[in-house]
Design a protein around this motif. Sequence first.
Motif, PDB file in Angstrom:
ATOM      1  N   ARG A  67       1.168  -0.695  -0.214  1.00 36.23           N
ATOM      2  CA  ARG A  67       0.169  -0.135  -0.145  1.00 36.23           C
ATOM      3  C   ARG A  67       0.834   1.044  -0.420  1.00 36.23           C
ATOM      4  N   ALA A  68       2.106   1.543   0.944  1.00 38.01           N
ATOM      5  CA  ALA A  68       2.546   2.077   1.296  1.00 38.01           C
ATOM      6  C   ALA A  68       4.001   2.624  -0.517  1.00 38.01           C
ATOM      7  N   GLY A  69       3.902   1.967  -0.505  1.00 42.09           N
ATOM      8  CA  GLY A  69       4.107   1.694  -2.435  1.00 42.09           C
ATOM      9  C   GLY A  69       3.257   2.608  -3.286  1.00 42.09           C
ATOM     10  N   ASN A  70       2.501   1.810  -3.628  1.00 40.04           N
ATOM     11  CA  ASN A  70       1.672   2.687  -4.255  1.00 40.04           C
ATOM     12  C   ASN A  70       1.019   3.800  -4.105  1.00 40.04           C
ATOM     13  N   ASN A  71       1.333   4.456  -3.190  1.00 40.15           N
ATOM     14  CA  ASN A  71       0.668   5.360  -2.508  1.00 40.15           C
ATOM     15  C   ASN A  71       2.269   6.264  -3.292  1.00 40.15           C
ATOM     16  N   LEU A  72       3.421   5.514  -2.824  1.00 36.05           N
ATOM     17  CA  LEU A  72       5.052   6.625  -3.090  1.00 36.05           C
ATOM     18  C   LEU A  72       4.174   6.565  -4.995  1.00 36.05           C
ATOM     19  N   ASN A  73       4.165   5.284  -5.451  1.00 36.14           N
ATOM     20  CA  ASN A  73       3.990   5.984  -7.309  1.00 36.14           C
ATOM     21  C   ASN A  73       2.775   6.675  -7.800  1.00 36.14           C
ATOM     22  N   GLN A  74       1.477   6.650  -6.694  1.00 35.17           N
ATOM     23  CA  GLN A  74       1.164   8.129  -7.045  1.00 35.17           C
ATOM     24  C   GLN A  74       1.787   9.056  -7.304  1.00 35.17           C
ATOM     25  N   LEU A  75       2.259   9.093  -5.820  1.00 31.25           N
ATOM     26  CA  LEU A  75       2.962  10.607  -5.662  1.00 31.25           C
ATOM     27  C   LEU A  75       3.530  11.430  -6.681  1.00 31.25           C
ATOM     28  N   ALA A  76       4.408  10.569  -6.669  1.00 33.00           N
ATOM     29  CA  ALA A  76       5.515  10.171  -7.782  1.00 33.00           C
ATOM     30  C   ALA A  76       4.523  10.770  -9.624  1.00 33.00           C
ATOM     31  N   HIS A  77       3.443  10.214  -9.784  1.00 29.82           N
ATOM     32  CA  HIS A  77       3.120  10.553 -10.562  1.00 29.82           C
ATOM     33  C   HIS A  77       2.224  12.080 -10.535  1.00 29.82           C
ATOM     34  N   SER A  78       1.804  12.685  -9.128  1.00 30.08           N
ATOM     35  CA  SER A  78       1.387  13.417  -9.604  1.00 30.08           C
ATOM     36  C   SER A  78       2.933  14.905  -9.266  1.00 30.08           C
ATOM     37  N   ALA A  79       3.647  14.487  -8.509  1.00 33.04           N
ATOM     38  CA  ALA A  79       4.975  15.540  -9.329  1.00 33.04           C
ATOM     39  C   ALA A  79       5.687  15.541 -10.230  1.00 33.04           C
ATOM     40  N   HIS A  80       5.191  14.708 -10.941  1.00 32.77           N
ATOM     41  CA  HIS A  80       5.854  14.172 -12.291  1.00 32.77           C
ATOM     42  C   HIS A  80       4.299  15.632 -13.059  1.00 32.77           C
ATOM     43  N   CYS A  81       3.576  16.004 -12.813  1.00 37.19           N
ATOM     44  CA  CYS A  81       2.642  16.463 -13.269  1.00 37.19           C
ATOM     45  C   CYS A  81       2.441  17.637 -13.218  1.00 37.19           C
ATOM     46  N   GLY A  82       3.423  18.122 -11.818  1.00 40.23           N
ATOM     47  CA  GLY A  82       3.434  19.407 -11.921  1.00 40.23           C
ATOM     48  C   GLY A  82       2.581  19.614 -10.679  1.00 40.23           C
ATOM     49  N   ASP A  83       1.986  18.667 -10.021  1.00 40.34           N
ATOM     50  CA  ASP A  83       0.805  18.890  -8.694  1.00 40.34           C
ATOM     51  C   ASP A  83       1.471  19.358  -7.391  1.00 40.34           C
ATOM     52  N   GLY A  88       4.227  13.419   3.742  1.00 37.85           N
ATOM     53  CA  GLY A  88       4.707  13.269   5.132  1.00 37.85           C
ATOM     54  C   GLY A  88       4.388  12.035   5.509  1.00 37.85           C
ATOM     55  N   ALA A  89       3.409  11.797   4.822  1.00 35.16           N
ATOM     56  CA  ALA A  89       2.137  11.011   5.820  1.00 35.16           C
ATOM     57  C   ALA A  89       2.253   9.387   5.616  1.00 35.16           C
ATOM     58  N   VAL A  90       2.728   9.439   3.753  1.00 34.83           N
ATOM     59  CA  VAL A  90       3.748   9.028   3.806  1.00 34.83           C
ATOM     60  C   VAL A  90       4.889   7.748   4.049  1.00 34.83           C
ATOM     61  N   LEU A  91       5.686   9.029   4.439  1.00 31.95           N
ATOM     62  CA  LEU A  91       7.476   8.717   4.979  1.00 31.95           C
ATOM     63  C   LEU A  91       6.662   8.480   6.228  1.00 31.95           C
TER      64      LEU A  91
END
Length: 125
Positions: A67-83, A88-91
Amino acid sequence: MALHRTSRLSVRASPAELEHWNHIAHQHGYATTSHWIRVLLSSAELAGHDGSRVSDELREIRCQLSRAGNNLNQLAHSAHCGDAVHCGAVLEDLETLIRQCDARLSRSGRASARRRCERSAVILH
């Protein structure tokens, strides 16, 4: 009075396994591998470990890590889209999982990996 042992418990092992077990037993200061195995079995019995709890705990930790890995993938995708991304919560979840793994390892008698540094602040990207 010496304990007289008349019963035998047999375990099949490959030559490599037997050599490895002999090495570990002697490394831990046991004169014989049999003595080391008796101590391990007695310790497990006294501690109430039947072997099933560790695998159940590891499955749960693996699920949480997934689940944490999935969250990190979503965060990385958002960061690449400029969001704006708040990690903090994932870490914090990952830190909790690491502490849980360390606790399981310390109970199993295995040394956990030493942490090189602690996270000092929430990272925002």
